[in-house]
Design a protein around this motif. Sequence first.
Motif, PDB file in Angstrom:
ATOM      1  N   VAL A 137       0.685  -1.209   0.040  1.00  0.00           N
ATOM      2  CA  VAL A 137      -0.005   0.111   0.022  1.00  0.00           C
ATOM      3  C   VAL A 137       0.912   1.259  -0.112  1.00  0.00           C
ATOM      4  O   VAL A 137       0.597   2.145  -0.896  1.00  0.00           O
ATOM      5  CB  VAL A 137      -1.058  -0.057   1.153  1.00  0.00           C
ATOM      6  CG1 VAL A 137      -1.826   1.275   1.448  1.00  0.00           C
ATOM      7  CG2 VAL A 137      -2.064  -1.010   0.941  1.00  0.00           C
ATOM      8  N   PRO A 138       1.935   1.377   0.850  1.00  0.00           N
ATOM      9  CA  PRO A 138       2.885   2.506   0.682  1.00  0.00           C
ATOM     10  C   PRO A 138       3.287   2.831  -0.824  1.00  0.00           C
ATOM     11  O   PRO A 138       3.479   3.828  -1.332  1.00  0.00           O
ATOM     12  CB  PRO A 138       3.866   2.112   1.613  1.00  0.00           C
ATOM     13  CG  PRO A 138       3.430   1.346   2.756  1.00  0.00           C
ATOM     14  CD  PRO A 138       2.384   0.527   1.860  1.00  0.00           C
ATOM     15  N   ALA A 139       3.428   1.743  -1.457  1.00  0.00           N
ATOM     16  CA  ALA A 139       4.107   1.944  -2.858  1.00  0.00           C
ATOM     17  C   ALA A 139       2.951   2.702  -3.722  1.00  0.00           C
ATOM     18  O   ALA A 139       3.321   3.232  -4.710  1.00  0.00           O
ATOM     19  CB  ALA A 139       4.700   0.693  -3.310  1.00  0.00           C
ATOM     20  N   ILE A 140       1.530   2.251  -3.535  1.00  0.00           N
ATOM     21  CA  ILE A 140       0.574   2.714  -4.234  1.00  0.00           C
ATOM     22  C   ILE A 140       0.623   4.267  -3.929  1.00  0.00           C
ATOM     23  O   ILE A 140       0.183   4.942  -4.869  1.00  0.00           O
ATOM     24  CB  ILE A 140      -0.806   2.064  -3.816  1.00  0.00           C
ATOM     25  CG1 ILE A 140      -0.868   0.814  -4.067  1.00  0.00           C
ATOM     26  CG2 ILE A 140      -2.124   2.728  -4.575  1.00  0.00           C
ATOM     27  CD1 ILE A 140      -1.947  -0.219  -3.673  1.00  0.00           C
ATOM     28  N   VAL A 141       0.471   4.329  -2.686  1.00  0.00           N
ATOM     29  CA  VAL A 141       0.646   6.061  -2.533  1.00  0.00           C
ATOM     30  C   VAL A 141       1.737   6.821  -2.908  1.00  0.00           C
ATOM     31  O   VAL A 141       1.544   7.917  -3.642  1.00  0.00           O
ATOM     32  CB  VAL A 141       0.744   6.132  -0.677  1.00  0.00           C
ATOM     33  CG1 VAL A 141       0.873   7.550  -0.249  1.00  0.00           C
ATOM     34  CG2 VAL A 141      -0.639   5.451  -0.025  1.00  0.00           C
ATOM     35  N   ARG A 197      -4.736   8.099   3.237  1.00  0.00           N
ATOM     36  CA  ARG A 197      -4.612   8.890   4.196  1.00  0.00           C
ATOM     37  C   ARG A 197      -4.414   8.363   5.492  1.00  0.00           C
ATOM     38  O   ARG A 197      -3.659   8.763   6.223  1.00  0.00           O
ATOM     39  CB  ARG A 197      -5.994   9.738   4.480  1.00  0.00           C
ATOM     40  CG  ARG A 197      -6.547  10.589   3.488  1.00  0.00           C
ATOM     41  CD  ARG A 197      -7.857  11.611   3.872  1.00  0.00           C
ATOM     42  NE  ARG A 197      -8.007  12.615   2.645  1.00  0.00           N
ATOM     43  CZ  ARG A 197      -8.910  12.046   1.749  1.00  0.00           C
ATOM     44  NH1 ARG A 197      -9.451  10.908   1.893  1.00  0.00           N
ATOM     45  NH2 ARG A 197      -9.237  12.609   0.576  1.00  0.00           N
ATOM     46  N   GLU A 198      -5.133   7.114   5.848  1.00  0.00           N
ATOM     47  CA  GLU A 198      -4.997   6.238   6.950  1.00  0.00           C
ATOM     48  C   GLU A 198      -3.432   5.786   6.909  1.00  0.00           C
ATOM     49  O   GLU A 198      -2.526   5.776   8.023  1.00  0.00           O
ATOM     50  CB  GLU A 198      -5.753   5.179   6.906  1.00  0.00           C
ATOM     51  CG  GLU A 198      -5.758   4.215   8.328  1.00  0.00           C
ATOM     52  CD  GLU A 198      -6.691   3.226   8.445  1.00  0.00           C
ATOM     53  OE1 GLU A 198      -6.684   2.633   9.280  1.00  0.00           O
ATOM     54  OE2 GLU A 198      -7.548   3.328   7.543  1.00  0.00           O
ATOM     55  N   THR A 199      -2.701   5.519   5.689  1.00  0.00           N
ATOM     56  CA  THR A 199      -1.375   4.921   5.700  1.00  0.00           C
ATOM     57  C   THR A 199      -0.351   5.741   6.198  1.00  0.00           C
ATOM     58  O   THR A 199       0.461   5.747   6.700  1.00  0.00           O
ATOM     59  CB  THR A 199      -1.158   4.330   4.356  1.00  0.00           C
ATOM     60  OG1 THR A 199      -2.109   3.296   3.904  1.00  0.00           O
ATOM     61  CG2 THR A 199      -0.025   3.874   4.009  1.00  0.00           C
ATOM     62  N   LEU A 200      -0.616   7.272   5.353  1.00  0.00           N
ATOM     63  CA  LEU A 200       0.150   8.270   5.679  1.00  0.00           C
ATOM     64  C   LEU A 200       0.160   8.646   7.123  1.00  0.00           C
ATOM     65  O   LEU A 200       1.135   9.107   7.851  1.00  0.00           O
ATOM     66  CB  LEU A 200      -0.029   9.353   4.972  1.00  0.00           C
ATOM     67  CG  LEU A 200       0.205   9.246   3.475  1.00  0.00           C
ATOM     68  CD1 LEU A 200      -0.106  10.402   2.524  1.00  0.00           C
ATOM     69  CD2 LEU A 200       1.743   9.057   3.038  1.00  0.00           C
ATOM     70  N   ASP A 205       3.442  10.749   8.403  1.00  0.00           N
ATOM     71  CA  ASP A 205       3.704  11.625   6.957  1.00  0.00           C
ATOM     72  C   ASP A 205       2.663  12.443   6.756  1.00  0.00           C
ATOM     73  O   ASP A 205       1.548  12.369   6.715  1.00  0.00           O
ATOM     74  CB  ASP A 205       3.677  10.528   5.901  1.00  0.00           C
ATOM     75  CG  ASP A 205       4.284  11.189   4.570  1.00  0.00           C
ATOM     76  OD1 ASP A 205       4.102  12.258   4.303  1.00  0.00           O
ATOM     77  OD2 ASP A 205       4.831  10.350   3.704  1.00  0.00           O
ATOM     78  N   PRO A 206       2.965  13.830   6.711  1.00  0.00           N
ATOM     79  CA  PRO A 206       1.915  15.008   6.824  1.00  0.00           C
ATOM     80  C   PRO A 206       1.640  15.364   5.334  1.00  0.00           C
ATOM     81  O   PRO A 206       0.556  16.100   5.092  1.00  0.00           O
ATOM     82  CB  PRO A 206       3.029  16.158   7.089  1.00  0.00           C
ATOM     83  CG  PRO A 206       4.507  15.813   6.678  1.00  0.00           C
ATOM     84  CD  PRO A 206       4.424  14.193   6.767  1.00  0.00           C
ATOM     85  N   ARG A 207       2.112  14.574   4.494  1.00  0.00           N
ATOM     86  CA  ARG A 207       1.528  14.770   2.814  1.00  0.00           C
ATOM     87  C   ARG A 207       0.052  14.662   2.760  1.00  0.00           C
ATOM     88  O   ARG A 207      -0.628  13.578   3.349  1.00  0.00           O
ATOM     89  CB  ARG A 207       2.169  13.929   1.758  1.00  0.00           C
ATOM     90  CG  ARG A 207       3.589  14.209   1.673  1.00  0.00           C
ATOM     91  CD  ARG A 207       4.184  13.197   0.606  1.00  0.00           C
ATOM     92  NE  ARG A 207       4.334  11.719   1.175  1.00  0.00           N
ATOM     93  CZ  ARG A 207       4.759  10.631   0.426  1.00  0.00           C
ATOM     94  NH1 ARG A 207       4.924  10.753  -0.780  1.00  0.00           N
ATOM     95  NH2 ARG A 207       4.666   9.533   0.940  1.00  0.00           N
TER      96      ARG A 207
END
Length: 247
Positions: A137-141, A197-200, A205-207
């Motif tokens: 999932v982080p890679a999708i983001v 959003r949940e992952t960040l 991560d503030p992005r």
Amino acid sequence: MKIVVIGGSGLIGSRLVTLLDRQGHRAVPASPRTGVDTLTGAGVAEVLDGADVVVDVSNSPSFEETAVLRFFETSTRTLLAAEAEAGVRHHVALSIVGTDRIPDSGYMRAKVAQEALVAGADIPWTVVRATQFFEFVPAIVDAAVVGDEVRLPPALIQPVAADDVVATLAGIAVGAPVDGIVELAGPQRFRLDELGRETLAAAGDPRPVVTDPQGRYFGTLLAEQSLVPLGDAARTGGTRLAEWRGR
């Protein structure tokens, strides 16, 4: 039972080898790291000697459209021909839920081609289509970053833990071929933008994540249900997102 795991050095393959060994099978990892190259054919016949089952969880080293198609077509043809010679009784291939519903993606078209080769061969087979892994999932983001923003569509996604994929593959590998497709998804559905959003937030991560119907999934537009199983036939992994994060 001798089970050869093609791609046995990767995220799924290495865990699958460990699990099958623990269950008392002779699981053999096969990858370029172990001297087996399905593109050139090097080491393939040797590693398949005496094999009962082949589980293919390999992935292309390049996601460029032409290269990824060449990888899946060439490696699958190489494997199937060698399996026929070796008398392999079951070919299991890991694929992706929705692979036939995202035709604009060169990667997905390559997976469709792989599935067609497996289904068209004389070797009994099972294709396991899994949804996206929690681990990716982080890679999708990151792939959806535009400037200082992450732009993701509100499409549905039902990610699954890699360990649940491994457990499913292990059970199918030692069972009877279904000569068809088995789908696997996680126990929870999310909107992709919300999951971003949940992952960040979980990573500190503030992005900002912007909900954008035209946002891309690895460069491809999605319909609402492109990434999730349709109907009720899919198997469901047992690991929820919060539990996976807590491990």
